[in-house]
Design a protein around this motif. Structure first.
Motif, PDB file in Angstrom:
ATOM      1  N   LEU A   1      -7.618   3.357  16.235  1.00  0.00           N
ATOM      2  CA  LEU A   1      -6.826   3.968  15.169  1.00  0.00           C
ATOM      3  C   LEU A   1      -7.628   4.057  13.870  1.00  0.00           C
ATOM      4  CD1 LEU A   1      -3.349   2.293  15.805  1.00  0.00           C
ATOM      5  CD2 LEU A   1      -3.890   4.715  16.020  1.00  0.00           C
ATOM      6  N   LEU A   2      -8.374   3.018  13.565  1.00  0.00           N
ATOM      7  CA  LEU A   2      -9.199   3.050  12.357  1.00  0.00           C
ATOM      8  C   LEU A   2     -10.280   4.119  12.470  1.00  0.00           C
ATOM      9  CD1 LEU A   2      -9.608  -0.768  11.569  1.00  0.00           C
ATOM     10  CD2 LEU A   2      -8.262   0.914  10.295  1.00  0.00           C
ATOM     11  N   GLY A   3     -10.839   4.260  13.652  1.00  0.00           N
ATOM     12  CA  GLY A   3     -11.850   5.293  13.861  1.00  0.00           C
ATOM     13  C   GLY A   3     -11.283   6.681  13.671  1.00  0.00           C
ATOM     14  N   CYS A   4     -10.035   6.875  14.096  1.00  0.00           N
ATOM     15  CA  CYS A   4      -9.387   8.181  13.959  1.00  0.00           C
ATOM     16  C   CYS A   4      -8.864   8.419  12.556  1.00  0.00           C
ATOM     17  CB  CYS A   4      -8.233   8.294  14.955  1.00  0.00           C
ATOM     18  SG  CYS A   4      -8.770   8.499  16.665  1.00  0.00           S
ATOM     19  N   ALA A   5      -8.903   7.400  11.715  1.00  0.00           N
ATOM     20  CA  ALA A   5      -8.460   7.560  10.334  1.00  0.00           C
ATOM     21  C   ALA A   5      -9.593   8.037   9.433  1.00  0.00           C
ATOM     22  CB  ALA A   5      -7.889   6.247   9.801  1.00  0.00           C
ATOM     23  N   LEU A   6     -10.817   8.057   9.976  1.00  0.00           N
ATOM     24  CA  LEU A   6     -11.953   8.551   9.198  1.00  0.00           C
ATOM     25  C   LEU A   6     -11.817  10.056   8.988  1.00  0.00           C
ATOM     26  CD1 LEU A   6     -14.839   6.688  11.092  1.00  0.00           C
ATOM     27  CD2 LEU A   6     -14.002   6.138   8.802  1.00  0.00           C
ATOM     28  N   ASN A   7     -12.485  10.553   7.984  1.00  0.00           N
ATOM     29  CA  ASN A   7     -12.514  11.997   7.768  1.00  0.00           C
ATOM     30  C   ASN A   7     -13.306  12.634   8.906  1.00  0.00           C
ATOM     31  OD1 ASN A   7     -12.958  14.657   6.906  1.00  0.00           O
ATOM     32  ND2 ASN A   7     -13.044  14.049   4.754  1.00  0.00           N
ATOM     33  N   PRO A   8     -12.691  13.551   9.689  1.00  0.00           N
ATOM     34  CA  PRO A   8     -13.390  14.162  10.825  1.00  0.00           C
ATOM     35  C   PRO A   8     -14.677  14.872  10.457  1.00  0.00           C
ATOM     36  CG  PRO A   8     -11.036  14.640  10.902  1.00  0.00           C
ATOM     37  CD  PRO A   8     -11.314  14.032   9.549  1.00  0.00           C
ATOM     38  N   ASP A  26      -5.243   1.152  25.458  1.00  0.00           N
ATOM     39  CA  ASP A  26      -3.824   1.203  25.811  1.00  0.00           C
ATOM     40  C   ASP A  26      -3.259   2.451  25.137  1.00  0.00           C
ATOM     41  OD1 ASP A  26      -1.091   0.970  26.084  1.00  0.00           O
ATOM     42  OD2 ASP A  26      -1.013  -1.149  25.555  1.00  0.00           O
ATOM     43  N   TRP A  27      -3.259   3.586  25.854  1.00  0.00           N
ATOM     44  CA  TRP A  27      -2.932   4.858  25.231  1.00  0.00           C
ATOM     45  C   TRP A  27      -1.470   4.965  24.810  1.00  0.00           C
ATOM     46  CZ3 TRP A  27      -6.576   7.565  23.250  1.00  0.00           C
ATOM     47  CH2 TRP A  27      -7.855   7.554  23.801  1.00  0.00           C
ATOM     48  N   THR A  28      -0.578   4.335  25.565  1.00  0.00           N
ATOM     49  CA  THR A  28       0.833   4.377  25.182  1.00  0.00           C
ATOM     50  C   THR A  28       1.035   3.679  23.845  1.00  0.00           C
ATOM     51  OG1 THR A  28       1.543   4.405  27.505  1.00  0.00           O
ATOM     52  CG2 THR A  28       3.170   3.711  25.854  1.00  0.00           C
ATOM     53  N   ASN A  29       0.406   2.536  23.687  1.00  0.00           N
ATOM     54  CA  ASN A  29       0.494   1.800  22.425  1.00  0.00           C
ATOM     55  C   ASN A  29      -0.229   2.551  21.310  1.00  0.00           C
ATOM     56  OD1 ASN A  29       1.360  -0.499  20.923  1.00  0.00           O
ATOM     57  ND2 ASN A  29      -0.703  -1.358  21.057  1.00  0.00           N
ATOM     58  N   PRO A  55      -6.442  10.465  29.228  1.00  0.00           N
ATOM     59  CA  PRO A  55      -5.328  10.901  30.075  1.00  0.00           C
ATOM     60  C   PRO A  55      -4.663  12.176  29.554  1.00  0.00           C
ATOM     61  CG  PRO A  55      -5.220   8.540  29.693  1.00  0.00           C
ATOM     62  CD  PRO A  55      -6.295   9.070  28.793  1.00  0.00           C
ATOM     63  N   PRO A  56      -4.272  13.077  30.467  1.00  0.00           N
ATOM     64  CA  PRO A  56      -3.644  14.346  30.069  1.00  0.00           C
ATOM     65  C   PRO A  56      -2.387  14.177  29.218  1.00  0.00           C
ATOM     66  CG  PRO A  56      -4.307  14.440  32.361  1.00  0.00           C
ATOM     67  CD  PRO A  56      -4.508  13.022  31.918  1.00  0.00           C
ATOM     68  N   PHE A  57      -1.594  13.133  29.483  1.00  0.00           N
ATOM     69  CA  PHE A  57      -0.373  12.974  28.701  1.00  0.00           C
ATOM     70  C   PHE A  57      -0.684  12.679  27.233  1.00  0.00           C
ATOM     71  CE2 PHE A  57      -1.107   8.453  29.374  1.00  0.00           C
ATOM     72  CZ  PHE A  57      -0.515   7.830  28.271  1.00  0.00           C
ATOM     73  N   VAL A  58      -1.847  12.081  26.980  1.00  0.00           N
ATOM     74  CA  VAL A  58      -2.257  11.776  25.607  1.00  0.00           C
ATOM     75  C   VAL A  58      -2.683  13.065  24.892  1.00  0.00           C
ATOM     76  CG1 VAL A  58      -3.838  10.477  24.134  1.00  0.00           C
ATOM     77  CG2 VAL A  58      -2.979   9.460  26.251  1.00  0.00           C
ATOM     78  N   SER A  59      -3.559  13.843  25.530  1.00  0.00           N
ATOM     79  CA  SER A  59      -4.018  15.090  24.903  1.00  0.00           C
ATOM     80  C   SER A  59      -2.854  16.056  24.694  1.00  0.00           C
ATOM     81  CB  SER A  59      -5.109  15.739  25.759  1.00  0.00           C
ATOM     82  OG  SER A  59      -4.639  16.016  27.061  1.00  0.00           O
TER      83      SER A  59
END
Length: 211
Positions: A1-8, A26-29, A55-59
């Motif tokens: 989550l922290l990695g995804c909070a960076l400016n892309p 843990d993709w659900t979490n 996993p496809p459900f995540v994308s």
């Protein structure tokens, strides 16, 4: 989550996310916490290039949420332009808080930050003028479980909702004249107004706090 909070757009962000994907997730979490923190749009921007590895459900969840956020934020921006023009015509100074404007300032795009309504700062002396200008756009004070005295002394902002909900994705606007604190002492807003700087977005110039 922290990695995804960076400016892309930061060069190191993609390498950081790529390295994290080498470990179990843990993709659900992940989805639950990303939704709670309001960073799903940012997660999509970071993970889109890696969708074949997750996993496809995540994308699917991230893509759908990103698309909805893109539509909503564009609607919010269009609504802001309408309010901006109406306030300008009425001689009301305004400064956008948070919302799609902040997202554009941070990322250069409207769709990378989650927004649900518009927050606008005005001068306390012009609050009544705002009410009149918003009424012409079909926005009226929303019902709130607070007394008028409490709103003025502590909340320091008033919510407006569109009576006929003609703009369903922008049916709520909050007008602020000071910043919220848990006490009754107000901030000196002169510093914010005196140091604000113009920032151009598309075809209009808006004021922004000087950071």
């Amino acid at each position: 989550l922290l990695g995804c909070a960076l400016n892309p757009s930061e060069p190191r962000s993609q390498d950081t996310v790529k390295g994290l994907l080498d470990h179990p997730v843990d993709w659900t979490n992940f989805l639950r916490k990303a939704a709670y923190l309001g960073i799903i749009p940012s997660c999509h921007c970071h993970l889109e290039v890696f969708y074949k590895q997750i996993p496809p459900f995540v994308s699917k969840k991230l893509s759908e949420a990103f698309l909805l956020n893109s539509v909503r934020n564009r609607a919010l921006w269009n609504c802001f332009q309408t309010v901006h023009n109406a306030f300008k015509k009425a001689g009301i100074e305004l400064l956008p808080l948070k919302g799609p404007v902040l997202g554009y300032m941070l990322y250069g795009r409207f769709n990378r930050r989650r927004s649900t309504d518009l927050d606008i700062l005005v001068k306390k002396s012009q609050v009544d003028q705002c009410r009149e200008a918003l009424a012409e756009l079909d926005y009226f004070p929303a019902k709130q479980p607070y007394s008028e005295e409490f709103i003025k002394k502590f909340l320091r902002h008033r919510a407006f909702s569109q009576k006929n909900k003609k703009m369903i994705l922008c049916s709520a606007i909050e007008i602020h004249w000071n910043l919220y604190t848990q006490g009754s002492q107000e901030f000196d807003m002169h510093a914010i107004w005196n140091t604000s700087v113009p920032f151009k977005i598309e075809n209009i110039s808006v004021l922004s706090p000087s950071y």
